[in-house]
Design a protein around this motif. Structure first.
Motif, PDB file in Angstrom:
ATOM      1  N   ALA A 155       0.836  -1.195   0.000  1.00  0.00           N
ATOM      2  CA  ALA A 155       0.000   0.000   0.000  1.00  0.00           C
ATOM      3  C   ALA A 155       0.877   1.253   0.000  1.00  0.00           C
ATOM      4  CB  ALA A 155      -0.915   0.007   1.216  1.00  0.00           C
ATOM      5  N   LEU A 156       0.465   2.254  -0.780  1.00  0.00           N
ATOM      6  CA  LEU A 156       1.263   3.473  -0.879  1.00  0.00           C
ATOM      7  C   LEU A 156       1.467   4.125   0.479  1.00  0.00           C
ATOM      8  CD1 LEU A 156      -0.169   5.149  -4.117  1.00  0.00           C
ATOM      9  CD2 LEU A 156       1.935   3.835  -3.865  1.00  0.00           C
ATOM     10  N   VAL A 157       0.444   4.112   1.314  1.00  0.00           N
ATOM     11  CA  VAL A 157       0.576   4.754   2.622  1.00  0.00           C
ATOM     12  C   VAL A 157       1.628   4.052   3.472  1.00  0.00           C
ATOM     13  CG1 VAL A 157      -1.283   3.395   3.701  1.00  0.00           C
ATOM     14  CG2 VAL A 157      -0.697   5.660   4.597  1.00  0.00           C
ATOM     15  N   THR A 158       1.767   2.732   3.298  1.00  0.00           N
ATOM     16  CA  THR A 158       2.785   1.992   4.046  1.00  0.00           C
ATOM     17  C   THR A 158       4.174   2.348   3.552  1.00  0.00           C
ATOM     18  OG1 THR A 158       1.259   0.165   4.460  1.00  0.00           O
ATOM     19  CG2 THR A 158       3.602  -0.310   4.663  1.00  0.00           C
ATOM     20  N   GLY A 159       4.365   2.403   2.233  1.00  0.00           N
ATOM     21  CA  GLY A 159       5.655   2.792   1.693  1.00  0.00           C
ATOM     22  C   GLY A 159       6.071   4.179   2.140  1.00  0.00           C
ATOM     23  N   ARG A 160       5.102   5.095   2.185  1.00  0.00           N
ATOM     24  CA  ARG A 160       5.424   6.453   2.646  1.00  0.00           C
ATOM     25  C   ARG A 160       5.816   6.433   4.119  1.00  0.00           C
ATOM     26  NH1 ARG A 160       4.180  11.352  -0.631  1.00  0.00           N
ATOM     27  NH2 ARG A 160       3.971  10.470  -2.724  1.00  0.00           N
ATOM     28  N   GLN A 161       5.155   5.597   4.900  1.00  0.00           N
ATOM     29  CA  GLN A 161       5.473   5.519   6.326  1.00  0.00           C
ATOM     30  C   GLN A 161       6.900   5.047   6.548  1.00  0.00           C
ATOM     31  OE1 GLN A 161       2.700   3.079   8.497  1.00  0.00           O
ATOM     32  NE2 GLN A 161       3.766   3.294  10.441  1.00  0.00           N
ATOM     33  N   VAL A 162       7.383   4.151   5.685  1.00  0.00           N
ATOM     34  CA  VAL A 162       8.728   3.598   5.844  1.00  0.00           C
ATOM     35  C   VAL A 162       9.794   4.513   5.260  1.00  0.00           C
ATOM     36  CG1 VAL A 162      10.240   1.664   5.242  1.00  0.00           C
ATOM     37  CG2 VAL A 162       7.852   1.236   5.836  1.00  0.00           C
ATOM     38  N   PHE A 163       9.574   5.001   4.032  1.00  0.00           N
ATOM     39  CA  PHE A 163      10.641   5.648   3.285  1.00  0.00           C
ATOM     40  C   PHE A 163      10.499   7.160   3.142  1.00  0.00           C
ATOM     41  CE2 PHE A 163      10.869   1.296   1.179  1.00  0.00           C
ATOM     42  CZ  PHE A 163      11.954   0.901   1.945  1.00  0.00           C
ATOM     43  N   ASP A 164       9.316   7.694   3.319  1.00  0.00           N
ATOM     44  CA  ASP A 164       9.157   9.144   3.207  1.00  0.00           C
ATOM     45  C   ASP A 164       9.479   9.785   4.552  1.00  0.00           C
ATOM     46  OD1 ASP A 164       8.630  11.685   2.397  1.00  0.00           O
ATOM     47  OD2 ASP A 164       6.478  11.417   2.084  1.00  0.00           O
ATOM     48  N   VAL A 165      10.704   9.571   4.981  1.00  0.00           N
ATOM     49  CA  VAL A 165      11.168  10.018   6.295  1.00  0.00           C
ATOM     50  C   VAL A 165      12.511  10.727   6.085  1.00  0.00           C
ATOM     51  CG1 VAL A 165      11.870   9.294   8.606  1.00  0.00           C
ATOM     52  CG2 VAL A 165      10.058   8.052   7.406  1.00  0.00           C
ATOM     53  N   PRO A 166      12.604  12.022   6.404  1.00  0.00           N
ATOM     54  CA  PRO A 166      13.858  12.746   6.134  1.00  0.00           C
ATOM     55  C   PRO A 166      15.096  12.070   6.716  1.00  0.00           C
ATOM     56  CG  PRO A 166      12.126  14.291   6.730  1.00  0.00           C
ATOM     57  CD  PRO A 166      11.552  12.911   6.933  1.00  0.00           C
ATOM     58  N   ALA A 167      14.980  11.496   7.920  1.00  0.00           N
ATOM     59  CA  ALA A 167      16.150  10.906   8.565  1.00  0.00           C
ATOM     60  C   ALA A 167      16.702   9.709   7.793  1.00  0.00           C
ATOM     61  CB  ALA A 167      15.797  10.484   9.989  1.00  0.00           C
ATOM     62  N   VAL A 168      15.864   9.058   6.988  1.00  0.00           N
ATOM     63  CA  VAL A 168      16.316   7.890   6.243  1.00  0.00           C
ATOM     64  C   VAL A 168      17.283   8.290   5.129  1.00  0.00           C
ATOM     65  CG1 VAL A 168      15.537   6.002   4.736  1.00  0.00           C
ATOM     66  CG2 VAL A 168      14.299   6.505   6.833  1.00  0.00           C
ATOM     67  N   PHE A 169      17.193   9.516   4.660  1.00  0.00           N
ATOM     68  CA  PHE A 169      18.032   9.959   3.551  1.00  0.00           C
ATOM     69  C   PHE A 169      18.932  11.117   3.948  1.00  0.00           C
ATOM     70  CE2 PHE A 169      14.284   7.978   1.667  1.00  0.00           C
ATOM     71  CZ  PHE A 169      14.906   6.972   0.955  1.00  0.00           C
ATOM     72  N   SER A 170      19.512  10.993   5.106  1.00  0.00           N
ATOM     73  CA  SER A 170      20.488  11.975   5.553  1.00  0.00           C
ATOM     74  C   SER A 170      21.651  11.225   6.186  1.00  0.00           C
ATOM     75  CB  SER A 170      19.867  12.938   6.576  1.00  0.00           C
ATOM     76  OG  SER A 170      19.441  12.238   7.731  1.00  0.00           O
TER      77      SER A 170
END
Length: 268
Positions: A155-170
């Motif tokens: 589900a798109l909302v699940t993917g956003r919960q995991v990867f749409d997180v600023p700390a994951v890409f810093s």
């Protein structure tokens, strides 16, 4: 394959999943006797993971590790997985693993191949021209999350919960999306894990597959990793669909992992 490279493949796999779990607002990382847990605590079984911290050679040891993980995940009612390195389990025990783990709700699912490359080979064909954008930007981060969700049927909302997180890409993780024909087509991330670059989050939408898009974005990500951290040796875990791509790039297999998946609790 050498025991050192098999160990490296296990350690880097666990490092990456711990990183994702720590980046998740609901995530947790902990060590229990005989089992390591890296749980993002999201409705995506693959991101709620249990690992063996070391080889096991008895049925009792494997059963103890899996049972401890099941006791952790059961109250949370999320789906989860046990990642079992085939070289860390004797062949006879490996053959019995499915029946041993079945009472815990775990069934064999995806197989992943641990691979390593000291350096990449030159591209064997012209790669598509794409605009590469870094996931430090919020809109790009959302596209990277959606690409993974669509590619792995989440589900798109699940993917956003995991990867749409600023700390994951810093800091120690760089993410990139390749745009082709004005569409987010492919993505990859590369993580600094001690002295290697770990590649993950590789996903490509169907209209852009078989064109070299994934290879292009991975090469871009690794070029940035080399420029930023000076790293050239790289490790990843490949699905069967990705194996040919990675072999062309110069990766070689060192071990395999069987993922055993447990579904979420009824009604979850």
């Amino acid at each position: 394959m050498s025991p050192e490279e098999i160990h490296e493949s296990n350690v880097r796999f666990q490092d990456a999943w711990r990183f994702f779990a720590r980046g998740s607002p609901t995530g947790e990382v902990l060590e229990q006797p005989g089992v390591s847990i890296a749980a993002s605590n999201v409705p995506w079984s693959m991101l709620n993971a249990a690992f063996l911290p070391a080889p096991v050679d008895t049925e009792a040891a494997l059963s103890h590790a899996a049972t401890a993980a099941a006791h952790y995940f059961a109250p949370r009612r999320q789906g989860w997985m046990l990642a079992l390195c085939e070289d860390w389990v004797p062949p006879a025990l490996r053959a019995r693993a499915a029946s041993l783990l079945a009472p815990l709700g775990l069934v064999p699912s995806v197989v992943a191949t641990g691979m390593v490359a000291e350096r990449l080979l030159p591209a064997s064909r012209p790669l598509p021209r794409m605009e590469m954008r870094a996931a430090s930007d919020a809109s790009v981060r959302g596209d990277l999350a959606d690409l993974n969700s669509l590619s792995y049927d989440v589900a798109l909302v699940t993917g956003r919960q995991v990867f749409d997180v600023p700390a994951v890409f810093s800091g120690d993780n760089l993410g990139f999306v390749g745009y082709r024909l004005e569409q987010a087509a492919t993505c990859a991330s590369v993580m600094r894990a001690n002295d290697v670059a770990y590649v993950s989050m590789v996903a490509t939408l169907p209209p852009h597959r078989q064109l070299g898009c994934a290879e292009a974005v991975i090469r871009h990500a690794l070029t940035e990793a080399h420029r930023t951290w000076g790293l050239e040796r790289t490790v990843l875990h490949a699905t069967p669909a990705g194996l040919p791509v990675y072999r062309r790039m110069g990766y070689r297999p060192v071990t395999r992992f069987q993922f055993y998946m447990a579904p979420p609790a009824p009604g979850r």
